[in-house]
Design a protein around this motif. Structure first.
Motif, short mmCIF file in Angstrom:
data_model
loop_
_atom_site.label_atom_id
_atom_site.label_comp_id
_atom_site.label_asym_id
_atom_site.label_seq_id
_atom_site.Cartn_x
_atom_site.Cartn_y
_atom_site.Cartn_z
N PHE A 138 41.73 51.46 35.61
CA PHE A 138 41.22 51.54 36.98
C PHE A 138 41.09 50.15 37.59
CE2 PHE A 138 39.52 55.97 36.36
CZ PHE A 138 40.14 56.51 37.47
N LEU A 139 40.59 49.20 36.82
CA LEU A 139 40.45 47.84 37.34
C LEU A 139 41.82 47.23 37.65
CD1 LEU A 139 37.62 46.47 35.01
CD2 LEU A 139 37.44 47.07 37.43
N ILE A 140 42.82 47.50 36.80
CA ILE A 140 44.16 46.97 37.05
C ILE A 140 44.79 47.62 38.28
CG2 ILE A 140 46.49 46.82 36.10
CD1 ILE A 140 45.25 46.61 33.33
N LEU A 141 44.58 48.92 38.45
CA LEU A 141 45.20 49.63 39.57
C LEU A 141 44.53 49.28 40.90
CD1 LEU A 141 45.69 53.18 37.97
CD2 LEU A 141 47.48 51.53 38.54
N GLN A 142 43.21 49.20 40.92
CA GLN A 142 42.50 49.03 42.19
C GLN A 142 42.19 47.58 42.53
OE1 GLN A 142 42.25 51.45 44.25
NE2 GLN A 142 43.11 52.88 42.75
N LYS A 143 42.04 46.71 41.52
CA LYS A 143 41.76 45.28 41.75
C LYS A 143 40.59 45.11 42.73
CE LYS A 143 46.54 43.82 40.93
NZ LYS A 143 47.04 45.17 40.61
N PRO A 144 39.38 45.51 42.37
CA PRO A 144 38.26 45.42 43.31
C PRO A 144 37.90 43.99 43.70
CG PRO A 144 37.50 46.00 41.11
CD PRO A 144 38.99 46.05 41.07
N TRP A 145 38.37 43.00 42.94
CA TRP A 145 38.07 41.61 43.27
C TRP A 145 38.96 41.07 44.39
CZ3 TRP A 145 39.97 43.42 38.66
CH2 TRP A 145 41.32 43.17 38.41
N LYS A 146 40.01 41.79 44.76
CA LYS A 146 40.90 41.36 45.83
C LYS A 146 40.52 42.05 47.14
CE LYS A 146 45.00 40.08 43.16
NZ LYS A 146 46.47 40.28 43.00
N GLY A 147 41.05 41.54 48.23
CA GLY A 147 40.77 42.13 49.53
C GLY A 147 39.44 41.65 50.09
N ARG A 148 38.88 42.46 50.98
CA ARG A 148 37.60 42.10 51.61
C ARG A 148 36.49 42.10 50.56
NH1 ARG A 148 35.91 45.45 56.81
NH2 ARG A 148 37.81 44.35 57.52
N PRO A 149 35.67 41.06 50.54
CA PRO A 149 34.59 41.02 49.54
C PRO A 149 33.63 42.19 49.70
CG PRO A 149 34.91 38.87 50.58
CD PRO A 149 35.72 39.84 51.37
N LEU A 150 33.18 42.69 48.59
CA LEU A 150 32.25 43.82 48.58
C LEU A 150 30.83 43.31 48.76
CD1 LEU A 150 33.77 45.81 45.56
CD2 LEU A 150 34.15 46.21 48.00
N SER A 151 30.06 44.02 49.56
CA SER A 151 28.68 43.63 49.82
C SER A 151 27.76 44.18 48.74
CB SER A 151 28.24 44.15 51.19
OG SER A 151 28.28 45.56 51.22
N ASN A 152 26.55 43.65 48.70
CA ASN A 152 25.57 44.12 47.71
C ASN A 152 25.18 45.57 47.94
OD1 ASN A 152 25.50 41.64 46.38
ND2 ASN A 152 23.86 40.85 47.70
N THR A 153 25.18 46.00 49.20
CA THR A 153 24.85 47.39 49.51
C THR A 153 25.91 48.36 48.99
OG1 THR A 153 25.90 47.14 51.69
CG2 THR A 153 23.52 46.76 51.54
N GLN A 154 27.08 47.85 48.63
CA GLN A 154 28.12 48.68 48.04
C GLN A 154 28.20 48.53 46.53
OE1 GLN A 154 31.39 47.10 50.25
NE2 GLN A 154 31.27 48.66 51.86
N VAL A 155 27.99 47.32 46.04
CA VAL A 155 28.12 47.06 44.60
C VAL A 155 26.94 47.65 43.83
CG1 VAL A 155 28.23 45.26 42.84
CG2 VAL A 155 29.51 45.00 44.97
N VAL A 156 25.72 47.44 44.33
CA VAL A 156 24.53 47.92 43.60
C VAL A 156 24.52 49.44 43.45
CG1 VAL A 156 22.01 48.01 43.62
CG2 VAL A 156 23.19 45.89 44.23
N PRO A 157 24.75 50.23 44.53
CA PRO A 157 24.82 51.68 44.32
C PRO A 157 25.95 52.10 43.38
CG PRO A 157 24.51 51.19 46.64
CD PRO A 157 24.82 49.90 45.97
N SER A 158 27.06 51.37 43.39
CA SER A 158 28.16 51.70 42.48
C SER A 158 27.76 51.47 41.02
CB SER A 158 29.39 50.88 42.82
OG SER A 158 29.85 51.16 44.13
N ILE A 159 26.99 50.41 40.76
CA ILE A 159 26.52 50.17 39.40
C ILE A 159 25.52 51.25 38.98
CG2 ILE A 159 25.23 48.55 37.96
CD1 ILE A 159 26.43 46.27 39.58
N ILE A 160 24.62 51.61 39.90
CA ILE A 160 23.69 52.71 39.60
C ILE A 160 24.46 54.00 39.36
CG2 ILE A 160 21.79 54.09 40.53
CD1 ILE A 160 20.89 51.61 42.06
#
Length: 361
Positions: free
Chosen positions: A67-89
């Motif tokens: 999934f990390l190789i296919l989607q590459k979440p570190w590329k593109g528009r930076p993710l905000s904390n309001t998106q990263v924290v709920p995803s970790i939860i």
């Protein structure tokens, strides 16, 4: 009056149903392969007695890397904390869901474990209490009662030939066999039911965090990676307990390539993209009667192929009651979608309102 250009476009474009036929085929095939992997996993657990948590962790870790190789979440528009924290939860919820669902699969069997995933439609009752009207509340309570009744019949063995009342009424004394499996009851069914509710909750959180599909896929890669991290200490503890309890036996568990690869590929990756396509293009969410019909047909095929203890009549009745309960429990969400669809909104505004539903199930 309709313009000539609009008439020519309508004549040249294929019907709405036929345009979505390839997507429907993809969705059916993906669900069939996922259910096939579940039956293969269940057979592997019965034959080897392998640890459920260790097996699921061994499949989830490579799936998170893919999934990390296919989607590459570190590329593109930076993710905000309001998106990263709920995803970790959400990853923590996903890890807990996988552990409970795996335990339910091993103890209750594939039919009960798969159908119990649709118990997440009870969140529709919560949406009626929070956002709905009093008139819709009674429909959702009726749907909740129907779902509980279906799960109770499943726990009593109606989907099995051994305990189905229809099989017992028609069998003769010569055909009767010794009952090897006990009736579970609702107490044992609580584990897959809670897993189904957690599965629906993680889908709700994923929809609330992001509306855009591409961003949703990037956040899903973070969610699976987070679930792998949360599941790691549980798997290590399970391995320590298992190795200490089996220190006297030097037998090694056999490796089933199809079971591992099918769970990684079809049970995690392919089914995610297929369900995303069904939700975006076909407006078919997981907890819906249409999705249940697809899963039910696949279950019937796999029960016959694997020669399981199966009653077609009892299983059909349980699925019909469960489908009716899901239909009533999601009636408020369906009515809102129909009202938007019948309005004169442009396609873009319609898509935006469809995706910003109050509490989808």
């Amino acid at each position: 009056m309709m313009s000539p250009n609009r008439v020519s476009e309508d004549r040249g474009s294929p019907p709405h149903h036929f345009r979505h036929t390839p997507l429907q085929i993809i969705h059916v095939v993906a669900n069939f392969m996922r259910i096939w992997s579940i039956y293969s996993m269940y057979r592997y657990f019965l034959q080897t007695g392998a640890s459920v948590v260790l097996f699921l962790f061994a499949c989830l870790a490579p799936a998170s890397i893919l999934f990390l190789i296919l989607q590459k979440p570190w590329k593109g528009r930076p993710l905000s904390n309001t998106q990263v924290v709920p995803s970790i939860i959400n990853g923590c919820i996903t890890a807990l869901y996988l552990v409970l669902w795996g335990k339910g699969l091993k103890s209750c069997g594939p039919v009960r474990a798969i159908l119990a995933e649709y118990s997440g439609a009870v969140l529709g009752v919560l949406s009626a209490v929070l956002y709905g009207r009093r008139s819709h509340l009674w429909k959702k309570i009726g749907g909740l009662i129907a779902m509980l009744a279906s799960l109770y019949l499943l726990s009593e063995g109606w989907a099995t030939a051994t305990y189905s009342p229809f099989y017992i009424l028609t069998q003769t004394l010569d055909d009767s066999e010794a009952r090897t499996e006990p009736v579970l009851g609702l107490k044992q069914m609580l584990v897959p039911i809670i897993a189904g509710i957690l599965s629906a909750l993680r889908r709700v959180i994923a929809r609330r965090v992001s509306i855009k599909n591409q961003l949703k896929r990037r956040l899903h890669a973070l969610t699976i990676a987070s679930a792998t991290c949360f599941m790691f200490p549980i798997a290590m503890w399970d391995m320590i307990i298992g190795s200490s309890s089996e220190s006297d036996s030097n037998a090694k568990l056999p490796f089933s390539a199809w079971t591992f690869f099918s769970t990684i590929l079809f049970g995690n990756i392919v089914i995610f993209y297929a369900d995303s396509i069904a939700e975006e293009r076909l407006q078919m969410v997981f907890s819906s009667p249409r999705h249940l019909a697809v899963a039910g047909a696949c279950i019937i095929i796999m029960e016959i192929v694997y020669k399981m203890d199966f009653s077609l009549t009892g299983f059909t009745i349980c699925c019909l009651i469960l489908g009716f309960g899901i239909y009533e429990a999601t009636s408020l969400e369906r009515n809102r979608k129909d009202s938007i669809r019948n309005s004169d909104l442009p396609n873009g505004e319609f898509d935006n309102q469809m995706q910003m539903s109050p509490l989808p199930t």
